[in-house]
Design an enzyme around this catalytic site. Structure first.
Site, PDB file in Angstrom:
ATOM      1  N   SER A 162      12.104 -14.048   4.830  1.00 14.67           N
ATOM      2  CA  SER A 162      11.195 -12.669   4.587  1.00 14.67           C
ATOM      3  C   SER A 162      11.382 -12.730   2.874  1.00 14.67           C
ATOM      4  CB  SER A 162      12.362 -11.710   4.816  1.00 14.67           C
ATOM      5  OG  SER A 162      12.317 -11.679   6.473  1.00 14.67           O
TER       6      SER A 162
ATOM      7  N   LEU B   6      18.043 -10.309   2.057  1.00 18.15           N
ATOM      8  CA  LEU B   6      16.990 -10.655   2.892  1.00 18.15           C
ATOM      9  C   LEU B   6      17.056 -12.069   3.391  1.00 18.15           C
ATOM     10  CD1 LEU B   6      14.007  -9.021   0.472  1.00 18.15           C
ATOM     11  CD2 LEU B   6      14.742  -8.108   2.874  1.00 18.15           C
ATOM     12  N   ASP B   7      16.537 -12.250   4.604  1.00 16.85           N
ATOM     13  CA  ASP B   7      16.885 -13.498   5.488  1.00 16.85           C
ATOM     14  C   ASP B   7      15.845 -14.350   4.567  1.00 16.85           C
ATOM     15  OD1 ASP B   7      13.968 -13.707   6.656  1.00 16.85           O
ATOM     16  OD2 ASP B   7      15.082 -12.180   8.118  1.00 16.85           O
ATOM     17  N   LYS B   8      15.889 -15.734   4.983  1.00 19.84           N
ATOM     18  CA  LYS B   8      15.302 -16.918   4.079  1.00 19.84           C
ATOM     19  C   LYS B   8      13.834 -16.734   4.187  1.00 19.84           C
ATOM     20  CE  LYS B   8      15.749 -21.744   2.803  1.00 19.84           C
ATOM     21  NZ  LYS B   8      16.525 -22.980   3.327  1.00 19.84           N
TER      22      LYS B   8
END
Length: 234
Positions: A104, A100-102
């Site tokens: 999110s 998951l991106d930072k």
């Protein structure tokens, strides 16, 4: 049936850093040295490092992690905001299944099971993942239809075709999106193409596994039935 995995996965599970794998083969420290990192090896295959037998494949284990905003899924041991700090507290060979991106949050699986991760992540499997998406404006029916039909969005200088996804409204400015792909920052780019800014992005489901009642940053080791749910499609 005998379990098998790629050689690089077996070495990682034995606690050997990925950056060292090729050098061990090149210098003859790992035997048999006729193997390549991409080769499949059976669980019972004997591997020797510096004359010592590598331990057998450890039991498969799985965790649900409620990833908070601010944690980076890139493994950087010297970065306190990297997921590496969490992985160092778990058995050797455990890794994040996807990312998951930072910015999110939400459900992220951790495991030492390479074949399981392959099944969940390989594009041909079209494995479903569901997200809660809060945006800064009211979502129209036209926007929903664009998401449902598959849309073209711009990411930097590139234009990318997204597969159709399941899109429903939970509130005037809150979407539930189910995707069968995971391109880099895909949901944020799709929303931007529609004129929407994402204010919260949380993954709630992987397959049929729902984000457990965990506070951000907490872990839960999964039971076998929960692992099956993660691999199941609706």
């Amino acid at each position: 049936m005998s379990q098998r995995q790629r050689l690089w996965q077996r070495l990682t599970e034995a606690g050997i850093a990925p950056g060292c794998h090729q050098a061990l083969l090149d210098t003859g420290r790992l035997q048999p040295n006729t193997l390549k990192l991409s080769h499949w090896v059976q669980a019972e295959t004997a591997l020797w490092l510096d004359g010592q037998l590598l331990p057998s494949v450890p039991p498969r284990r799985y965790w649900a992690y409620h990833k908070p905003v601010g944690i980076d899924c890139n493994v950087r041991p010297d970065d306190p905001q990297s997921i590496a700090a969490l992985l160092q507290q778990l058995p050797p060979g455990v890794f994040a299944v996807g990312r998951l991106d930072k910015d999110s949050c939400g459900l992220l699986l951790l495991s030492n099971d390479g074949p399981f991760a392959q099944r969940l992540l390989h594009p041909t499997q079209q494995h479903q993942k569901t997200y809660r998406v809060d945006v800064d404006k009211t979502v129209t029916e036209t926007m929903l239809q664009q998401l449902r039909l598959g849309m073209r969005y711009q990411a930097g200088a590139s234009w990318i075709e997204a597969r159709p996804c399941l899109a429903t409204l939970s509130a005037p400015n809150q979407l539930e999106l189910t995707l069968t792909e995971g391109k880099n920052r895909q949901i944020r780019y799709m929303c931007k193409q529609l004129g929407l800014k994402v204010t919260l992005l949380q993954r709630t489901h992987i397959g049929q596994l729902y984000l457990p009642a965990l506070s951000a940053g907490q872990l839960l080791e999964l039971q076998p039935q929960q692992v099956i749910l993660a691999a199941q499609q609706p």
